[in-house]
Design an enzyme around this catalytic site. Structure first.
Site, PDB file in Angstrom:
ATOM      1  N   TYR A 146       0.619  -0.964   0.258  1.00  0.00           N
ATOM      2  CA  TYR A 146       0.129  -0.052  -0.116  1.00  0.00           C
ATOM      3  C   TYR A 146       1.206   1.264   0.100  1.00  0.00           C
ATOM      4  CZ  TYR A 146      -3.305   3.410   1.662  1.00  0.00           C
ATOM      5  OH  TYR A 146      -4.410   4.884   1.779  1.00  0.00           O
ATOM      6  N   ASP A 241       9.746   3.256  -1.108  1.00  0.00           N
ATOM      7  CA  ASP A 241       8.270   3.195   0.005  1.00  0.00           C
ATOM      8  C   ASP A 241       8.834   3.371   1.565  1.00  0.00           C
ATOM      9  OD1 ASP A 241       4.865   3.309  -0.232  1.00  0.00           O
ATOM     10  OD2 ASP A 241       6.007   4.683   1.467  1.00  0.00           O
ATOM     11  N   LYS A 274       5.278   9.403   8.734  1.00  0.00           N
ATOM     12  CA  LYS A 274       5.162   9.532   9.935  1.00  0.00           C
ATOM     13  C   LYS A 274       6.202   9.554  10.822  1.00  0.00           C
ATOM     14  CE  LYS A 274       2.821   4.914   8.047  1.00  0.00           C
ATOM     15  NZ  LYS A 274       1.175   5.016   8.540  1.00  0.00           N
TER      16      LYS A 274
HETATM   17  P1  KE4 Z   1      -0.867   8.526   4.884  1.00  0.00           P
HETATM   18  O1  KE4 Z   1      -1.404   9.444   3.518  1.00  0.00           O
HETATM   19  O2  KE4 Z   1      -1.434   7.432   5.741  1.00  0.00           O
HETATM   20  O3  KE4 Z   1       0.157   9.230   5.678  1.00  0.00           O
HETATM   21  O4  KE4 Z   1       0.606   7.836   4.289  1.00  0.00           O
HETATM   22  C1  KE4 Z   1      -0.038   6.345   3.496  1.00  0.00           C
HETATM   23  C2  KE4 Z   1       1.157   5.516   3.314  1.00  0.00           C
HETATM   24  C3  KE4 Z   1       2.067   5.180   2.167  1.00  0.00           C
HETATM   25  N1  KE4 Z   1       3.654   4.190   2.391  1.00  0.00           N
HETATM   26  C4  KE4 Z   1       3.013   2.920   3.541  1.00  0.00           C
HETATM   27  C5  KE4 Z   1       3.918   2.347   3.082  1.00  0.00           C
HETATM   28  C6  KE4 Z   1       1.762   3.106   4.240  1.00  0.00           C
HETATM   29  O5  KE4 Z   1       1.998   2.459   5.219  1.00  0.00           O
HETATM   30  C7  KE4 Z   1       0.822   4.407   4.473  1.00  0.00           C
HETATM   31  C8  KE4 Z   1      -0.124   4.441   5.602  1.00  0.00           C
HETATM   32  N2  KE4 Z   1      -0.218   3.152   6.137  1.00  0.00           N
HETATM   33  C9  KE4 Z   1      -1.849   2.642   6.855  1.00  0.00           C
HETATM   34  C10 KE4 Z   1      -1.376   1.662   7.869  1.00  0.00           C
HETATM   35  N3  KE4 Z   1      -1.358   0.857   7.204  1.00  0.00           N
HETATM   36  C11 KE4 Z   1      -1.686   3.799   7.428  1.00  0.00           C
HETATM   37  C12 KE4 Z   1      -3.725   3.561   8.409  1.00  0.00           C
HETATM   38  C13 KE4 Z   1      -4.781   4.577   7.941  1.00  0.00           C
HETATM   39  O6  KE4 Z   1      -4.324   4.839   7.115  1.00  0.00           O
HETATM   40  O7  KE4 Z   1      -5.314   5.023   8.460  1.00  0.00           O
END
Ligand code: KE4
Length: 437
Positions: A146, A241, A274
């Site tokens: 993701y 990523d 993060k």
């Molecule tokens: P954000 O747009 O949520 O800040 O980041 C997206 C993203 C991009 N790349 C990786 C590897 C990620 O894990 C994420 C976001 N991770 C999720 C948890 N698996 C955030 C939690 C959520 O979606 O509420």
């Protein structure tokens, strides 16, 4: 005794009247595990307290950012001071330079960075940069990874896995994902086939080197080696990523983990988020000067953001990175995480429950499976209802893990040996309640 969730139920009911699903991000809704989400009232160190006053040992930590635990004094002081100086200016500040310096200092593959406000924005911008820099449209991603919810990346595997993907979401036109090729994670043959037939059209591979969105699946060293070699051979870019793994699995991120195994290994572009924001809305992407200077206002690839490099968020991120860069921080964090994983593994074994776990730095994952999966198909063999029962057995005992079997877990420097021991004891009871294989 199952703690009362009445106050959480009330809030959930109110929330669902005004906010879709009662949450501002789907995974928080407990849809995969059932039950009522816990509405957090406050958090401190490794704990948070819900609306019913129940305390939980927190292994989500905002899905990774809270590597120092909640309310670290140095971070709190930095944020409070920054807030008195101004919330946002839409103009450059020195602290953006300081944060850029701190990031670049620890990531050999990154000479320049652009700060943004979310991982989605960082990944979306990086794909645009890769396409702009190569003049190519096709991108390769892997099933189970993701990269945020930008249209071109919301793609599941096609019918035959190594075909162009189909949208995973309504509202994403097929035309938008026609250039996104979805392959099987850790499948070297498929990767070589894709590059043999389309290598000259591929702008980049985008990958989670340790796939925390499949819970915890590592790219094998041979697979990662081929990703790097094929990108170099065909003039494509390797995009790491590291939104989840950056400054989480090691100070140098997952790239440094692979550089230990593959001499000279470096990705071309790196996506961050993060931890670098310390819990505030801040993310980034970076790479070599030659690539990054193709971004506006210097180059033809447009990218922008009202709150990019926000002065309060950069204060939070900078204070966080300063703390985790201190000697022995990651050594101690990795040992604490390892003690959790070893304790859970022993408890599962004693209860006769199939269990496989892995960890790197402050990130861990586990599966109610006899061995660690190597790809999405194997992860999805997990018994979701059984995981849901395990989740609630821990929740009832004051331990808060991810409410979904495909999410990773996170340990902070605030988690003590006593917290780990209490978690393992709760898991021991939960495994017994779960029953054997
Ligand atoms: P954000 O747009 O949520 O800040 O980041 C997206 C993203 C991009 N790349 C990786 C590897 C990620 O894990 C994420 C976001 N991770 C999720 C948890 N698996 C955030 C939690 C959520 O979606 O509420």
């Amino acid at each position: 005794m199952t703690p009362s969730t009445d106050r959480n139920d009330e809030l959930f009911e109110r929330a669902r009247r005004l906010i879709p699903g009662g949450v501002n991000s789907p995974v928080r809704a407990f849809r995969a595990v059932g039950g009522t989400p816990r509405f957090v009232q406050r958090a401190q160190g490794p704990y948070f307290w819900d609306a019913a006053g129940q305390r939980y040992i927190d292994y989500i930590g905002s899905w990774g950012p809270m590597i120092l635990g909640h309310g670290h004094p140095a971070v709190l002081e930095a944020v409070q001071r920054a807030a008195t100086e101004g919330f946002s200016f839409g103009a450059p500040t020195e602290r953006e330079i300081e944060l850029a310096e701190e990031i670049v200092q620890h990531l050999p593959a990154v000479e320049m960075v652009r700060l943004v406000s979310s991982g989605t924005e960082a990944a979306m911008s990086t794909i645009r940069l890769a396409r702009g820099a190569t003049g190519r449209s096709k991108i390769v991603k892997f099933e189970g990874c993701y990269h945020g919810h930008a249209d071109a990346l919301l793609v599941k595997a096609g019918s035959g896995l190594a075909t162009f993907g189909h949208p995973t979401s309504a509202g994403v036109p097929a035309e938008v994902v026609q250039h996104t090729l979805v392959l099987e994670y850790n499948n070297v043959a498929q990767l070589e086939e894709a590059f043999a037939t389309q290598g000259g059209e591929i702008a980049c591979i985008v990958i989670e080197a340790i796939a925390g969105n499949m819970n915890f699946v590592r790219a094998s060293v041979p697979f990662m080696k081929r990703c790097r070699e094929l990108c170099t051979q065909h003039g494509a870019l390797l995009v790491f990523d590291e939104v989840m793994t950056g400054f989480r699995v090691a100070l140098g991120g997952a790239a440094s983990v692979y550089a230990r195994e593959i001499p000279g290994f470096r990705p071309d572009l790196t996506v961050l988020g993060k931890v670098i924001g310390g819990g505030m809305p801040l993310a980034a992407f970076g790479g070599p000067r030659a690539l990054m200077e193709q971004l506006a206002p210097l180059g033809p690839v447009y990218q922008a953001g009202t709150l990019s490099g926000n002065p309060v968020a950069t204060a939070c991120g900078l204070a966080t990175l300063k703390e985790i860069a201190k000697p022995n921080f990651f050594h101690a964090l990795a040992a604490r995480t390892r003690s959790l994983v070893d304790g859970l593994t022993a408890a599962a074994r004693d209860a006769g429950v199939p269990f496989a776990a892995d960890c790197e730095g402050g990130m861990f994952g586990f599966f109610l499976l006899p061995e660690l999966p190597q790809n999405y198909g194997q992860v999805m063999k997990s018994d979701s209802p059984r995981f849901g029962r395990f989740f609630h057995a821990l929740l009832d005992r004051g331990v808060y893990i991810a409410p979904a079997l495909y999410e990773a877990g996170f340990v902070s420097s605030a988690h003590t040996d006593a917290d780990i021991a209490a978690t393992v004891e709760a898991a021991r009871e939960a495994f017994v309640a779960l029953g054997g294989a």
